[in-house]
Design an enzyme around this catalytic site. Structure first.
Site, PDB file in Angstrom:
ATOM      1  N   TYR A  28     -48.635  45.406 -49.648  1.00 43.97           N
ATOM      2  CA  TYR A  28     -48.126  44.838 -48.401  1.00 43.97           C
ATOM      3  C   TYR A  28     -47.498  45.983 -47.605  1.00 43.97           C
ATOM      4  O   TYR A  28     -46.410  46.451 -47.927  1.00 43.97           O
ATOM      5  CB  TYR A  28     -47.105  43.753 -48.725  1.00 43.97           C
ATOM      6  CG  TYR A  28     -46.647  42.891 -47.570  1.00 43.97           C
ATOM      7  CD1 TYR A  28     -47.153  43.051 -46.277  1.00 43.97           C
ATOM      8  CD2 TYR A  28     -45.695  41.899 -47.777  1.00 43.97           C
ATOM      9  CE1 TYR A  28     -46.739  42.247 -45.238  1.00 43.97           C
ATOM     10  CE2 TYR A  28     -45.267  41.089 -46.748  1.00 43.97           C
ATOM     11  CZ  TYR A  28     -45.775  41.262 -45.479  1.00 43.97           C
ATOM     12  OH  TYR A  28     -45.336  40.461 -44.446  1.00 43.97           O
ATOM     13  N   THR A  44     -42.815  34.234 -45.580  1.00 43.28           N
ATOM     14  CA  THR A  44     -42.878  32.958 -44.873  1.00 43.28           C
ATOM     15  C   THR A  44     -42.334  31.813 -45.717  1.00 43.28           C
ATOM     16  O   THR A  44     -41.899  30.789 -45.182  1.00 43.28           O
ATOM     17  CB  THR A  44     -44.340  32.675 -44.459  1.00 43.28           C
ATOM     18  OG1 THR A  44     -44.811  33.765 -43.670  1.00 43.28           O
ATOM     19  CG2 THR A  44     -44.471  31.402 -43.656  1.00 43.28           C
ATOM     20  N   LYS A  46     -52.452  44.308 -47.208  1.00 44.58           N
ATOM     21  CA  LYS A  46     -52.076  43.499 -46.047  1.00 44.58           C
ATOM     22  C   LYS A  46     -51.510  44.467 -45.020  1.00 44.58           C
ATOM     23  O   LYS A  46     -50.436  45.035 -45.206  1.00 44.58           O
ATOM     24  CB  LYS A  46     -51.055  42.425 -46.417  1.00 44.58           C
ATOM     25  CG  LYS A  46     -50.623  41.580 -45.211  1.00 44.58           C
ATOM     26  CD  LYS A  46     -49.604  40.511 -45.579  1.00 44.58           C
ATOM     27  CE  LYS A  46     -49.158  39.761 -44.328  1.00 44.58           C
ATOM     28  NZ  LYS A  46     -48.148  38.719 -44.632  1.00 44.58           N
ATOM     29  N   ILE A  73     -53.892  37.572 -43.840  1.00 43.49           N
ATOM     30  CA  ILE A  73     -52.837  36.753 -44.438  1.00 43.49           C
ATOM     31  C   ILE A  73     -51.898  36.420 -43.294  1.00 43.49           C
ATOM     32  O   ILE A  73     -51.167  37.284 -42.805  1.00 43.49           O
ATOM     33  CB  ILE A  73     -52.114  37.504 -45.573  1.00 43.49           C
ATOM     34  CG1 ILE A  73     -53.097  37.838 -46.688  1.00 43.49           C
ATOM     35  CG2 ILE A  73     -50.952  36.682 -46.113  1.00 43.49           C
ATOM     36  CD1 ILE A  73     -52.502  38.698 -47.813  1.00 43.49           C
TER      37      ILE A  73
END
Length: 299
Positions: free
Chosen positions: A140, A50, A168, A211
């Site tokens: 992740y 992001t 995540k 998240i």
């Protein structure tokens, strides 16, 4: 012993604000970091997808981490920093550099992207990072970016590594692997949702938080939704979760974080909606549709 994970609640992966001529806007970033933590985020994520990390210079990345670290210190909150590379040795170097700063709580590390080393290779990669990186790690798991799927057995093996403290979970679905992961939680291992639209049902099923890129907007509501599910208040959690899912759907009609930036600019919270190529700024129509949903109570 079912030890509670260190990382629970809402973690906001901050956007990187730019000026109209594409320079880093550090004052705006500092304001966003403070606002997110003041609104109830448990912590921040710097240099995630992001944040458009791939387009930041080394100096800019240093500035982003420094600003986010200062905000987290002021609020007594943990900072997670993204470390994304398919080179194990380079990842270890990055982790050691972050560890030397002394104020990074964990690194968010994807399965090695693009080269698809297989599950055994991914486990070997994280074993090396765990043994030599010097920082707690959050895996992740995002197959549509990495090209690498992780099964429940591999995730369990990752969770048993001494420095791996969570995952995540952004696989694009709540499936059998998800439910096996949540049904047999490892002590101290956090499952954090990473697919914004299905965050609510994932937390309802037992995830410890998320998240969440969408939480650059309506941070307080995302934090409250997670808190409601975790204390068993199903009816208000479900209602708020459905409302926030509509926001997330609108924010992801174009590549992340373009619509988020467009709405933040419309709210006068960042100096421009600019993104760096190869991203293109979100269309006015996408921003116009998302903006009302980003105001609490108007979804």
């Amino acid at each position: 012993m079912n030890r509670e994970p260190l990382f629970t609640g809402l973690y906001v992966p901050l956007i990187t604000p730019f000026t109209a001529d594409l320079r880093l806007a550090p004052d705006a970033l500092a304001r966003l970091a403070d606002e997110a933590l003041s609104a109830g985020a448990s912590g921040l994520v710097a240099l995630g997808t992001t944040a458009e990390t791939a387009t930041l210079t080394a100096e800019e990345r240093e500035t982003v981490v420094r600003i986010c670290s200062a905000a987290c210190r002021a609020h007594g909150a943990p900072l997670i920093v993204g470390v994304g590379t398919n080179d194990t040795a380079a990842a270890i170097t990055s982790l050691r550099e972050l560890a030397a700063k002394g104020d990074v709580a964990a690194a968010l590390v994807p399965a090695p992207p693009y080269i698809r080393p297989g599950e055994a290779g991914t486990l070997a990669h994280f074993t090396e990072l765990s043994e030599h990186g010097g920082l707690p790690l959050i895996v992740y798991d995002i197959p549509y970016r990495t090209g690498q799927t992780l099964g429940a057995g591999t995730i369990a093996a990752l969770g048993r590594l001494p420095e791996v403290v969570g995952i995540k979970h952004a696989t694009g679905a709540i499936d059998a692997t998800t439910m096996e992961l949540l049904d047999s939680p490892l002590p101290g291992f956090a499952v954090l949702g990473g697919d914004d639209i299905v965050l609510s049902p994932l937390v309802a099923a037992g995830a410890h938080g998320g998240i969440v890129a969408s939480a650059n907007l309506r941070t307080a509501d995302f934090a409250e939704m997670i808190a409601l599910w975790r204390r068993g208040s199903a009816a208000p959690a479900r209602s708020l979760g459905a409302e926030l899912a509509r926001l997330s759907a609108a924010l992801f009609t174009e590549p992340n974080p373009t619509v988020v930036k467009g709405v933040l600019h419309a709210q006068n919270r960042i100096p421009s909606p600019a993104v760096r190529m190869p991203l293109l700024a979100a269309s006015a129509d996408s921003v116009r549709r998302a903006a009302p949903l980003a105001r609490p109570g108007l979804a």
